[in-house]
Motif scaffolding. Structure first.
Motif, PDB file in Angstrom:
ATOM      1  N   LYS A   1     -16.109 -12.138  19.674  1.00 40.69           N
ATOM      2  CA  LYS A   1     -15.787 -10.941  19.623  1.00 40.69           C
ATOM      3  C   LYS A   1     -16.534  -9.953  20.791  1.00 40.69           C
ATOM      4  O   LYS A   1     -15.935  -9.070  21.155  1.00 40.69           O
ATOM      5  N   MET A   2     -17.612 -10.640  21.091  1.00 41.31           N
ATOM      6  CA  MET A   2     -18.365  -9.979  22.140  1.00 41.31           C
ATOM      7  C   MET A   2     -18.223 -10.507  23.498  1.00 41.31           C
ATOM      8  O   MET A   2     -18.581  -9.942  24.630  1.00 41.31           O
ATOM      9  N   SER A   3     -17.699 -11.840  23.835  1.00 41.43           N
ATOM     10  CA  SER A   3     -17.950 -12.488  24.729  1.00 41.43           C
ATOM     11  C   SER A   3     -16.939 -11.904  25.963  1.00 41.43           C
ATOM     12  O   SER A   3     -17.431 -11.879  27.004  1.00 41.43           O
ATOM     13  N   VAL A   4     -15.826 -11.504  25.592  1.00 44.81           N
ATOM     14  CA  VAL A   4     -14.997 -10.858  26.790  1.00 44.81           C
ATOM     15  C   VAL A   4     -15.839  -9.651  27.303  1.00 44.81           C
ATOM     16  O   VAL A   4     -15.768  -9.139  28.640  1.00 44.81           O
ATOM     17  N   ASN A   5     -16.511  -8.756  26.477  1.00 44.42           N
ATOM     18  CA  ASN A   5     -16.849  -7.744  26.871  1.00 44.42           C
ATOM     19  C   ASN A   5     -18.376  -7.830  27.769  1.00 44.42           C
ATOM     20  O   ASN A   5     -18.242  -7.026  28.707  1.00 44.42           O
ATOM     21  N   ALA A   6     -18.906  -8.844  27.297  1.00 38.84           N
ATOM     22  CA  ALA A   6     -20.283  -9.551  28.048  1.00 38.84           C
ATOM     23  C   ALA A   6     -19.743  -9.754  29.546  1.00 38.84           C
ATOM     24  O   ALA A   6     -20.315  -9.380  30.470  1.00 38.84           O
ATOM     25  N   TRP A   7     -18.584 -10.570  29.676  1.00 43.07           N
ATOM     26  CA  TRP A   7     -17.901 -11.155  30.895  1.00 43.07           C
ATOM     27  C   TRP A   7     -17.608  -9.931  31.710  1.00 43.07           C
ATOM     28  O   TRP A   7     -17.667 -10.012  33.074  1.00 43.07           O
TER      29      TRP A   7
END
Length: 352
Positions: free
Chosen positions: A321-327
């Motif tokens: 859920k947070m991976s794309v935002n971190a990227w």
């Protein structure tokens, strides 16, 4: 324009200098090779003192440095002879840290030549008699610099309290072109480890999380590493000195990165690098990278290590859920963007 850094060893400061030189095509001046294993292909560089070489006054400088940073080990020695020797190198220069900046200050006094400094951590707020001289040196170097860069708004605001202006340019990274579809239950911590980084906190966390703790990076002192392994070797995987390729593999596999700071105003390069691979990050309030975290979106800012345990276990279950935002955060912080901001300001100032 050229870039100067005191040490080539495995830490964020030389890595930043190398990537800046690579992305600007400016010459890199390395005062001493302290055993860093960063690749220098495509970089125009010179090393003033090769690995294994010692200066006549090295033992004295090592002793003086140990008064302030004994936990960093001998490789952290501030080589005053090299700092002064580097004053023979002419031309506008960006110096990484206030001690390398002494070179620029001396050149300004002797030749009227302007210089720039990238400040990673400031000693100005430190209290105690032993910090009197380092603080005075830093203040002289900074107040006489034409341009000062730093790595966080926290550092910028601290400098402003002393009447010193600076420009914030965060460290960079190389965001991957595609995120992995799956990850392992790896909780990654990346740093140059010494007792000041309190590795025992990560050991205690490792006992209580529902994943595998991996601590990557060099250790400044062998005795610190041995003591840590004696206490926590059954709970933590310690890589020691690690290649960039192996570190990239860990970033690709990890589900979360955790990093604690202790009044470290800099962001911790590993935090930004982890996000480049889509790894959510968990940091505490005493680390500069808290400025980059959107709570619950690309990671978490926590008060203490006990809260970190809950957030780590939560992220292990919901990293996707947070991976794309971190990227996406990391894409704004690419080395290319970093270099462009650097060139824009320095070339306006020094007409490079």
């Amino acid at each position: 324009m050229q870039i100067a850094v005191r040490l080539l060893w495995n830490s964020a400061v030389p890595k930043m200098a190398i990537e800046e030189a690579r992305n600007t095509n400016w010459k890199l001046i390395i005062y001493r090779d302290a055993g860093g294993n960063y690749k220098l292909d495509g970089v125009n560089y010179v090393i003033l003192r090769k690995r294994g070489e010692k200066g006549f006054f090295t033992p004295l400088f090592s002793f003086i440095t140990s008064i302030y940073a004994k936990h960093r080990g001998k490789e952290a020695t501030v080589d005053l002879d090299l700092i002064l020797r580097a004053t023979k190198i002419r031309g506008p220069t960006l110096y990484h840290d206030q001690f390398a900046g002494i070179t620029g200050y001396v050149r300004k006094l002797c030749y009227g030549e302007d210089y720039a400094v990238y400040l990673h951590e400031t000693s100005l707020p430190l209290r105690g008699v032993k910090y009197f001289l380092p603080k005075k040196i830093e203040e002289k170097v900074l107040r006489n610099a034409k341009v000062i860069f730093t790595n966080s708004m926290w550092n910028k605001k601290t400098l402003e309290e002393y009447g010193i202006k600076s420009e914030v340019i965060y460290p960079g990274c190389y965001p991957v072109s595609k995120l992995p579809e799956s990850r392992e239950r790896i909780v990654l911590a990346v740093s140059t480890w010494d007792s000041g980084r309190k590795p025992e906190i990560y050991g205690e966390i490792a006992k209580r999380i529902k994943g595998k703790m991996v601590m990557a990076g060099s250790w400044a002192r062998e005795d610190t590493l041995k003591e840590f392994l004696r206490k926590y070797g059954n709970y933590v995987t310690v890589t020691g000195k690690i290649s960039e390729e192996k570190l990239a593999e860990l970033y690709s596999k990890a589900s979360v990165l955790v990093r604690f700071g202790f009044n470290e105003r800099g962001p911790g390069l590993g935090v930004i690098e982890a996000m480049a691979y889509g790894v959510p990050v968990i940091v505490n309030e005493s680390l500069g990278s808290k400025e980059l975290i959107k709570q619950g979106e690309n990671g978490f800012v926590v008060r203490d290590w006990e809260e970190a345990i809950d957030r780590i276990n939560e992220t292990l279950e919901n990293w996707h859920k947070m991976s794309v935002n971190a990227w996406n955060t990391a894409k704004e912080l690419s080395w290319g963007n970093h270099a462009e901001k650097l060139k824009e300001i320095l070339c306006q100032t020094f007409e490079c």
